[in-house]
Design an enzyme around this catalytic site. Structure first.
Site, mmCIF file in Angstrom:
data_model
loop_
_atom_site.group_PDB
_atom_site.id
_atom_site.type_symbol
_atom_site.label_atom_id
_atom_site.label_comp_id
_atom_site.label_asym_id
_atom_site.label_seq_id
_atom_site.Cartn_x
_atom_site.Cartn_y
_atom_site.Cartn_z
ATOM 1 N N GLY A 1 46.864 36.413 35.225
ATOM 2 C CA GLY A 1 45.484 35.483 35.545
ATOM 3 C C GLY A 1 44.170 35.932 34.727
ATOM 4 N N PRO A 2 43.273 34.917 34.755
ATOM 5 C CA PRO A 2 42.105 35.231 34.271
ATOM 6 C C PRO A 2 41.207 36.284 34.876
ATOM 7 C CG PRO A 2 41.997 33.060 35.233
ATOM 8 C CD PRO A 2 43.309 33.503 35.283
ATOM 9 N N PRO A 3 40.359 37.071 34.251
ATOM 10 C CA PRO A 3 39.535 37.833 34.974
ATOM 11 C C PRO A 3 38.804 37.524 36.387
ATOM 12 C CG PRO A 3 39.251 37.997 32.797
ATOM 13 C CD PRO A 3 39.921 36.518 32.910
ATOM 14 N N GLY A 4 38.841 38.312 37.228
ATOM 15 C CA GLY A 4 37.998 38.091 38.454
ATOM 16 C C GLY A 4 38.549 37.140 39.384
ATOM 17 N N GLY B 1 41.086 38.266 41.214
ATOM 18 C CA GLY B 1 41.564 39.240 42.506
ATOM 19 C C GLY B 1 43.002 39.655 42.494
ATOM 20 N N LYS B 2 43.202 39.942 41.093
ATOM 21 C CA LYS B 2 44.792 40.792 40.814
ATOM 22 C C LYS B 2 44.600 42.061 41.390
ATOM 23 C CE LYS B 2 44.374 39.965 36.494
ATOM 24 N NZ LYS B 2 43.129 39.524 36.348
ATOM 25 N N SER C 1 47.960 21.576 22.252
ATOM 26 C CA SER C 1 47.446 20.509 23.509
ATOM 27 C C SER C 1 46.537 19.562 22.924
ATOM 28 C CB SER C 1 47.010 21.579 24.522
ATOM 29 O OG SER C 1 48.055 22.407 25.074
ATOM 30 N N LYS D 1 43.769 23.613 33.413
ATOM 31 C CA LYS D 1 43.064 22.565 32.545
ATOM 32 C C LYS D 1 42.460 21.441 33.629
ATOM 33 C CE LYS D 1 45.767 23.052 28.526
ATOM 34 N NZ LYS D 1 46.923 22.498 27.591
#
Length: 801
Positions: A384-387, A389-390, A707, A750
């Site tokens: 997932g994208p940064p920030g 909570g991974k 896309s 998106k």
């Protein structure tokens, strides 16, 4: 008491002042005269004196000292009898052998330390008949034995054999005196020869006493030959063993001896340390580590090598470091925390807001671990994208399972040795990040997070991602071998969790070993809840504030979310909240205010002008502009597609740093419009006499993917028909030359980006309806979804045609 007084009186009369007259001394002392057939008896501990032999003796007991001094004064011989038990301090007559040796005292002296010494020579054998009472020391009437000088052939033969064996024994004895060899060769008397050899025979005192008690010379010679043969064989074998040991002692053994001597010298000088205690300490550490049999065997072998090395050598420190690593690793130490699903659910809900499907999958993972602890469960990978909570999810899993948490960042690694370690032959070699982290954790079953898997590099040192294949394969990692250890370490109990921003850059074999769990961005409502539950409290503590000193309203947080941050995660949101609190902290520190409440009107004053604003309506207010939806590694975003026509020859110009796939989408969209120009109400002259320019703003950012096909088709149609595209609508999807709208990925990201930009309607491919469940319900409720099968469905909604 009377005898004790007599002994003290004897000791008080110095021997060198003694009168030569025996009768005078005896009458001056109150005990009877010693008969001529009696002897003063001196008990001996473990010592036998043979006739004709001279020996120096130490006299220690008071009765014995008194007896010797009286014998010296009266110029009488003494009788030496060996005790039955050496430990007997005051032996009585029954504690002594009955046969001994008459001895003449050649010299008596007292040493400076007060000890008494005599030099005496054996004269002849005697047998005790009876002990006489009334004396302060032992006195016994004796039968004296005179040696028979008769020699027979048998005795002569034994004498010859005895000389040969005695000389053979002396040859095996190191540093044998030459005078003794000459004496043995020159003696002709059998008794004298037997007593001389017996005195120098290395045997037990009891056996010497046995020889002394043999009055028959032939029996004495036979027994002496028997003992001499045995002693000679023992000396031969001892010398042979010594020679073999000396021969097999190679260079390493000699160096060891020299080093030990050097250590002893250094210890005396106060310069060197004693490594024996260090070696013993390492040995105890190896035993305490409870290593597998193969590992412990290797550790003991290396410890043996270390023991024979000098602590000043470079290899010593290298080997010591290696043993430290072996003993510090948790070979058998594990966390004992039990998995409680209810507690794990509570912890996940406490640490993370939202992410319901993600938390459900983690709980399923933990449930399988609980029911089958020894099973080979899949390795999770949070993408997932940064920030979003991974990493904090990994910490929550560790807390929920009661395990230690370790993290290794793999971003930028381009050397395989960072994973597998360097071989010990290299100076400064160390294990890889896997073994180092296991040692840091202190247990063999931690939660191990491999961060930034998608940012692994590769170079001429090898490919780290390939080295991870063994680590992350449940079928192989039970025998993981680090190059430094060169021994198998069981990683099957470790709970590995990977993180990545995108999957495309992770090699397929590595990706195949993990179960991917996608974490998409948060909505504004979710960010608001996260900020209220976690970020505000954390930033208050970080900036030294309390909730009473500073409060922030929901509207202020929403203002920061919508106008100052555009991200999928919450990192920038936390930074901006921290900036607001630092502003308040400065005012409180200066005394301007004691407490403060932050509302949305205070945000521009503190953070400055808005960084983001809704520009959809402004950008789409002219023909030729359509709003598309794009997926990026940091979440979803809106994308403006601008198309313009001007007089020309029908050329297509593409700008905005587009990738090959996106350029092909633009060409496909133009070809589709040309092929349907008549049904769309467009003349062919528009295409023949005009050039078309398609531009995607933010030209410094590379863009690619299929896309944007639907948005490009809409923008081109808007440019040719001069119809304005609705400003509250956004679209995504791939188009084909047949006019079909094909499905694309990243729908959740998106759609969240569309809601963030105040879009009201989203146009999606019909085949993407299966992704609708992943979109949060709050987002679904505030958007209208239009499902597209063909391009004809686009224009009816977007432009109203």
């Amino acid at each position: 008491m009377q005898i004790k007084n007599l002994i003290d009186k004897l000791l008080d009369s110095p021997a060198n002042n003694a009168e030569p007259s025996e009768s005078k001394q005896e009458t001056s002392l109150d005990f009877p005269a010693i008969p001529n057939d009696a002897l003063i008896i001196i008990p001996m501990r473990g010592t036998v004196l043979f006739p004709q032999n001279v020996s120096a003796l130490v006299v220690g007991r008071k009765p014995s000292v008194a007896a010797v001094q009286h014998a010296v004064r009266s110029e009488k011989p003494i009788g030496l009898l060996m005790q039955l038990q050496d430990s007997d301090e005051n032996p009585d007559p029954d504690a002594l052998h009955s046969i001994g040796t008459v001895a003449e005292i050649l010299r008596y002296l007292t040493a400076p330390d007060g000890s008494h010494h005599i030099v005496c020579q054996g004269v002849q054998r005697f047998r005790v008949q009876e002990f006489l009472p009334g004396y302060p020391f032992l006195v016994a009437r004796c039968e004296f034995y005179q040696e028979n000088g008769v020699s027979t052939k048998d005795i002569e033969a034994r004498v010859i054999t005895l000389k040969q064996k005695a000389l053979e024994m002396l040859a095996q004895t190191r540093q044998a005196p030459a005078e003794l060899v000459n004496a043995i060769q020159s003696i002709t008397s059998p008794p004298m020869l037997a007593d001389l050899v017996a005195s120098y025979l290395i045997t037990k005192p009891e056996e010497k006493q046995e020889l002394l008690a043999l009055f028959d010379i032939q029996e004495r010679l036979d027994r002496l030959l028997e003992l001499l043969n045995y002693q000679t064989e023992v000396l031969k074998l001892s010398n042979k063993i010594s020679e073999l040991t000396q021969e097999t002692m190679g260079r390493q053994q000699r160096e060891f001896v020299l080093r030990e001597q050097m250590k002893a010298i250094q210890k005396e000088l106060g310069e060197g340390g004693d490594s024996a205690a260090e070696i013993e300490e390492i040995g105890k550490a190896i035993a305490a580590a409870k290593m597998p049999e193969e590992v412990e065997k290797q550790a003991r072998k290396e410890l043996g090598r270390l023991q024979h090395m000098s602590d000043a050598s470079g290899e010593y420190s290298m080997l010591r470091t290696y043993l430290d690593w072996l003993t510090d690793l948790p070979w058998s130490k594990a966390s004992t925390g039990l998995i409680d699903i209810a507690n794990a659910r509570e912890i996940l809900n406490e640490d993370h807001y939202g992410l319901e499907k993600i938390k459900q999958r983690i709980l399923e993972f933990l449930a399988v671990r609980k029911l089958n602890p020894n099973g080979k469960s899949p390795i999770l990978c949070f993408v997932g994208p940064p920030g979003v909570g991974k990493t904090s999810l990994g910490r929550s899993i560790a807390r929920a399972t009661g395990r230690e948490f370790v993290r290794a960042s793999l971003g930028g690694l381009h050397d395989e040795a960072e994973i597998r370690g360097h071989r010990r032959t290299y100076i400064g070699a160390l294990p890889g990040n896997i073994i180092q982290s296991i040692r840091k954790a202190g247990v063999n079953n931690p939660v191990f997070m491999l961060d930034e898997l998608d940012k692994l590099g590769s170079g001429f040192h090898g490919d780290p991602s390939s080295a991870l294949l063994e680590v992350l394969d449940p079928e192989q990692n039970s025998t993981f071998r680090d190059n430094y250890l060169a021994l198998p370490f069981d990683l099957s109990h470790v709970m590995f969790i990977g993180t990545a921003n995108i999957l495309d850059s992770i090699p397929a074999p590595l990706r195949d070993r993990m179960e991917v769990i996608e974490l998409t961005g948060y909505t504004s409502d979710e960010k608001l809840q996260i900020a209220k539950r976690y970020l505000v409290r954390r930033q208050l503590e970080s900036n030294g504030l309390t909730a009473e000193q500073c409060a922030i309203t929901d509207s202020a947080i929403l203002c920061i979310i919508q106008d100052y941050t555009r991200e999928a995660g919450c990192r920038n949101l936390e930074r901006e909240i921290g900036s607001v609190f630092r502003h308040v902290a400065m005012q409180i520190a200066e005394g301007v205010t004691a407490n403060s409440q932050i509302d949305n009107e205070h945000i521009p004053v503190i953070l400055g002008a808005r960084k983001f604003e809704s520009e959809v309506a402004m950008r789409t207010s002219v023909p030729g502009v359509a709003t598309g939806l794009a997926w990026t590694p940091v979440g979803g975003d809106i994308l403006f597609i601008e198309a313009a026509r001007y007089p020309g020859k029908g050329n297509l110009i593409l700008t905005g740093q587009l990738g090959d796939v996106m350029k092909e989408s633009a060409q496909a969209a133009l070809s589709l419009i040309k092929s349907r120009a008549q049904s769309l109400g467009l003349s062919q002259e528009l295409f023949e006499k005009n050039d078309i320019h398609v531009h995607v703003p933010a030209g410094a950012i590379p863009k690619d993917g299929p896309s944007a096909g639907v948005a490009m088709f809409t923008a081109l149609y808007s440019a040719f028909s001069e119809r304005i595209v609705r400003s509250d609508i956004a679209m995504t999807g791939e188009i084909s030359l047949r006019g079909l709208v094909l499905p694309v990925g990243g729908i959740k990201e998106k759609v969240i980006a569309a809601a963030r930009a105040d879009i009201k309607t989203v146009m999606l491919p019909t085949r993407n309806q299966r992704d609708l469940e992943e979109i949060p319900e709050t987002i679904r409720n505030q958007l209208q979804f239009i499902w597209l099968e063909k391009v004809d469905d686009i224009l009816a909604v977007a432009t109203g045609t």
